[in-house]
Design an enzyme around this catalytic site. Sequence first.
Site, PDB file in Angstrom:
ATOM      1  N   HIS A 191       9.096  -8.835   1.035  1.00 21.06           N
ATOM      2  CA  HIS A 191       9.052  -7.650   0.175  1.00 21.06           C
ATOM      3  C   HIS A 191       9.710  -7.993  -1.148  1.00 21.06           C
ATOM      4  O   HIS A 191      10.815  -8.552  -1.180  1.00 21.06           O
ATOM      5  CB  HIS A 191       9.801  -6.473   0.825  1.00 21.06           C
ATOM      6  CG  HIS A 191       9.058  -5.860   1.951  1.00 21.06           C
ATOM      7  ND1 HIS A 191       8.198  -4.803   1.791  1.00 21.06           N
ATOM      8  CD2 HIS A 191       9.032  -6.175   3.271  1.00 21.06           C
ATOM      9  CE1 HIS A 191       7.676  -4.481   2.960  1.00 21.06           C
ATOM     10  NE2 HIS A 191       8.171  -5.304   3.881  1.00 21.06           N
ATOM     11  N   HIS A 224       6.082 -11.785   5.852  1.00 19.01           N
ATOM     12  CA  HIS A 224       5.819 -11.225   4.526  1.00 19.01           C
ATOM     13  C   HIS A 224       7.134 -10.868   3.840  1.00 19.01           C
ATOM     14  O   HIS A 224       8.017 -10.267   4.434  1.00 19.01           O
ATOM     15  CB  HIS A 224       4.881 -10.016   4.583  1.00 19.01           C
ATOM     16  CG  HIS A 224       5.337  -8.884   5.452  1.00 19.01           C
ATOM     17  ND1 HIS A 224       5.287  -8.929   6.839  1.00 19.01           N
ATOM     18  CD2 HIS A 224       5.848  -7.675   5.134  1.00 19.01           C
ATOM     19  CE1 HIS A 224       5.740  -7.779   7.324  1.00 19.01           C
ATOM     20  NE2 HIS A 224       6.096  -7.001   6.304  1.00 19.01           N
ATOM     21  N   ILE A 230       0.817  -1.223   0.000  1.00 16.82           N
ATOM     22  CA  ILE A 230       0.000   0.000   0.000  1.00 16.82           C
ATOM     23  C   ILE A 230       0.848   1.270   0.000  1.00 16.82           C
ATOM     24  O   ILE A 230       0.352   2.338  -0.326  1.00 16.82           O
ATOM     25  CB  ILE A 230      -1.017   0.037   1.170  1.00 16.82           C
ATOM     26  CG1 ILE A 230      -0.311   0.020   2.518  1.00 16.82           C
ATOM     27  CG2 ILE A 230      -2.024  -1.077   1.045  1.00 16.82           C
ATOM     28  CD1 ILE A 230      -1.237   0.311   3.693  1.00 16.82           C
TER      29      ILE A 230
END
Length: 167
Positions: free
Chosen positions: A127, A125, A57
Amino acid sequence: MAGVTEAAATDAAEGSEAGNGGAYDSQCVFCRIARREEPGTALLPCQYEDLVCFRDIRPNAPHHYLVVPVEHMGNCKTLKKEHIPIVKRMMEVGKAVLQRNNFNDLNDIRLGFHWPPFCSISHLHLHVLAPASQLGFLSRLVYRINSYWFITAEQLIERLETENAAS
């Protein structure tokens, strides 16, 4: 967006262990995204059912995606040797999404994880950033290789193999 920020703060404060595989945390924004409960986040095609991929985001590169396990897993510091296959699959998904989006110079990418306590969300997560050569000044610091706050996927795999070989 305030809800996402609030959820991220909750996730960072609570943390989680990698061993909690299979868990679902309704307070975790990545758990909700992975289960399609966040309608504002479009999931990108992914070749594995246990992973999802979506755009960050707050992108720090022309291509900035996150690859996330569907099941709640703690941050990269909680991983063990048995998690190496999922890290490798996450890397595979990241490279595939770049190629599907017409980015083929896989020598100009950055794949990695923020190292705790520098994680805003405590759900594993990866990147995926490209082109790495176009990262801005602050992004080069935030995603800096060999720093206290970021570890590449390859470095994480090496660390998991080494730590487990020593024990």
